[in-house]
Design a protein around this motif. Structure first.
Motif, mmCIF file in Angstrom:
data_model
loop_
_atom_site.group_PDB
_atom_site.id
_atom_site.type_symbol
_atom_site.label_atom_id
_atom_site.label_comp_id
_atom_site.label_asym_id
_atom_site.label_seq_id
_atom_site.Cartn_x
_atom_site.Cartn_y
_atom_site.Cartn_z
ATOM 1 N N SER A 101 0.854 -1.183 0.000
ATOM 2 C CA SER A 101 0.000 0.000 0.000
ATOM 3 C C SER A 101 0.884 1.225 0.000
ATOM 4 O O SER A 101 2.103 1.132 0.200
ATOM 5 N N GLY A 102 0.278 2.372 -0.223
ATOM 6 C CA GLY A 102 1.007 3.625 -0.150
ATOM 7 C C GLY A 102 1.383 4.243 -1.479
ATOM 8 O O GLY A 102 1.936 5.344 -1.519
ATOM 9 N N GLY A 103 1.091 3.535 -2.562
ATOM 10 C CA GLY A 103 1.377 4.114 -3.866
ATOM 11 C C GLY A 103 0.426 5.255 -4.190
ATOM 12 O O GLY A 103 -0.521 5.524 -3.451
ATOM 13 N N GLY A 104 0.713 5.920 -5.283
ATOM 14 C CA GLY A 104 -0.149 7.026 -5.688
ATOM 15 C C GLY A 104 0.544 7.917 -6.682
ATOM 16 O O GLY A 104 1.573 7.555 -7.267
ATOM 17 N N LEU A 105 -0.033 9.104 -6.856
ATOM 18 C CA LEU A 105 0.500 10.097 -7.785
ATOM 19 C C LEU A 105 1.236 11.171 -7.000
ATOM 20 O O LEU A 105 0.699 11.717 -6.027
ATOM 21 N N VAL A 106 2.458 11.460 -7.430
ATOM 22 C CA VAL A 106 3.251 12.475 -6.757
ATOM 23 C C VAL A 106 4.023 13.259 -7.814
ATOM 24 O O VAL A 106 4.347 12.730 -8.880
ATOM 25 N N GLN A 107 4.295 14.520 -7.531
ATOM 26 C CA GLN A 107 5.090 15.322 -8.454
ATOM 27 C C GLN A 107 6.564 14.964 -8.332
ATOM 28 O O GLN A 107 7.019 14.485 -7.279
ATOM 29 N N ALA A 108 7.281 15.213 -9.404
ATOM 30 C CA ALA A 108 8.719 14.990 -9.375
ATOM 31 C C ALA A 108 9.335 15.756 -8.210
ATOM 32 O O ALA A 108 8.992 16.915 -7.961
ATOM 33 N N GLY A 109 10.226 15.080 -7.493
ATOM 34 C CA GLY A 109 10.830 15.669 -6.317
ATOM 35 C C GLY A 109 10.077 15.382 -5.035
ATOM 36 O O GLY A 109 10.577 15.673 -3.941
ATOM 37 N N GLY A 110 8.901 14.790 -5.173
ATOM 38 C CA GLY A 110 8.089 14.484 -4.007
ATOM 39 C C GLY A 110 8.468 13.171 -3.353
ATOM 40 O O GLY A 110 9.426 12.503 -3.760
ATOM 41 N N SER A 111 7.680 12.810 -2.342
ATOM 42 C CA SER A 111 7.978 11.616 -1.548
ATOM 43 C C SER A 111 6.736 10.739 -1.392
ATOM 44 O O SER A 111 5.608 11.238 -1.422
ATOM 45 N N LEU A 112 7.004 9.471 -1.225
ATOM 46 C CA LEU A 112 5.975 8.493 -0.880
ATOM 47 C C LEU A 112 6.584 7.464 0.060
ATOM 48 O O LEU A 112 7.798 7.200 -0.014
ATOM 49 N N ARG A 113 5.752 6.896 0.907
ATOM 50 C CA ARG A 113 6.188 5.780 1.729
ATOM 51 C C ARG A 113 5.313 4.581 1.422
ATOM 52 O O ARG A 113 4.102 4.613 1.658
ATOM 53 N N LEU A 114 5.935 3.553 0.919
ATOM 54 C CA LEU A 114 5.234 2.313 0.646
ATOM 55 C C LEU A 114 5.303 1.402 1.864
ATOM 56 O O LEU A 114 6.300 1.393 2.588
ATOM 57 N N SER A 115 4.233 0.648 2.062
ATOM 58 C CA SER A 115 4.186 -0.325 3.146
ATOM 59 C C SER A 115 3.893 -1.698 2.579
ATOM 60 O O SER A 115 3.181 -1.831 1.579
ATOM 61 N N CYS A 116 4.425 -2.702 3.232
ATOM 62 C CA CYS A 116 4.179 -4.088 2.855
ATOM 63 C C CYS A 116 3.779 -4.838 4.123
ATOM 64 O O CYS A 116 4.620 -5.048 5.011
ATOM 65 N N ALA A 117 2.529 -5.213 4.205
ATOM 66 C CA ALA A 117 2.029 -5.940 5.368
ATOM 67 C C ALA A 117 2.227 -7.433 5.147
ATOM 68 O O ALA A 117 1.801 -7.978 4.118
ATOM 69 N N VAL A 118 2.849 -8.068 6.116
ATOM 70 C CA VAL A 118 3.159 -9.499 6.039
ATOM 71 C C VAL A 118 2.220 -10.269 6.959
ATOM 72 O O VAL A 118 2.060 -9.907 8.127
ATOM 73 N N SER A 119 1.626 -11.323 6.445
ATOM 74 C CA SER A 119 0.758 -12.154 7.270
ATOM 75 C C SER A 119 0.971 -13.623 6.931
ATOM 76 O O SER A 119 1.545 -13.954 5.905
#
Length: 132
Positions: free
Chosen positions: A7-25
């Motif tokens: 989760s955590g993907g999306g649209l961001v402008q160049a130079g921006g930031s995102l944090r992706l998460s990976c839930a393990v079960s």
């Protein structure tokens, strides 16, 4: 059986930031070495970053060093990929992957932790789009 959900993907402008998460079960996350890969349209899936089961070793592809950070919180059974200073060419589907850590593993060699063939479990991916 291990299940991975990104989760955590999306649209961001160049130079921006995102944090992706990976839930393990399904199994304790601290038994697994973890990797992040990405796949752009028409291209092969490529290695981005990896972290050992203990968190003591981290690896990055050269192009993201200093901008991306992989981490894990096994109390939350989650692995993260913090991505800063994103570039338009980094638009891709980002995948989380898991490899069972075993004694004597060769995973710590770059030909292993960066290989898609080393990881048995994969998530469905999350789309990251970087606009220019």
């Amino acid at each position: 059986q291990v299940q991975l959900v990104e989760s955590g993907g999306g649209l961001v402008q160049a130079g921006g930031s995102l944090r992706l998460s990976c839930a393990v079960s399904g199994r304790p996350s601290n038994r697994y070495n973890m990797g992040w890969f990405r796949q752009a349209p028409g291209k092969e899936r490529e290695f981005v970053a990896a972290i050992s089961w203990s968190g003591g070793s981290t690896y990055y592809v050269d192009g993201v060093k200093g901008r991306f950070t992989i981490s894990r919180d096994d109390a939350k059974s989650t692995v993260y990929l913090q991505m800063n200073s994103l570039k338009p060419e980094e638009k891709a589907v980002y995948y989380c992957a898991a490899d069972l850590a075993t004694p004597g593993t060769s995973w710590y060699r770059d030909t292993y932790y960066s290989s898609v063939h080393e990881y048995r479990y994969w998530g469905q991916g999350t789309q990251v789009t970087v606009s220019s």
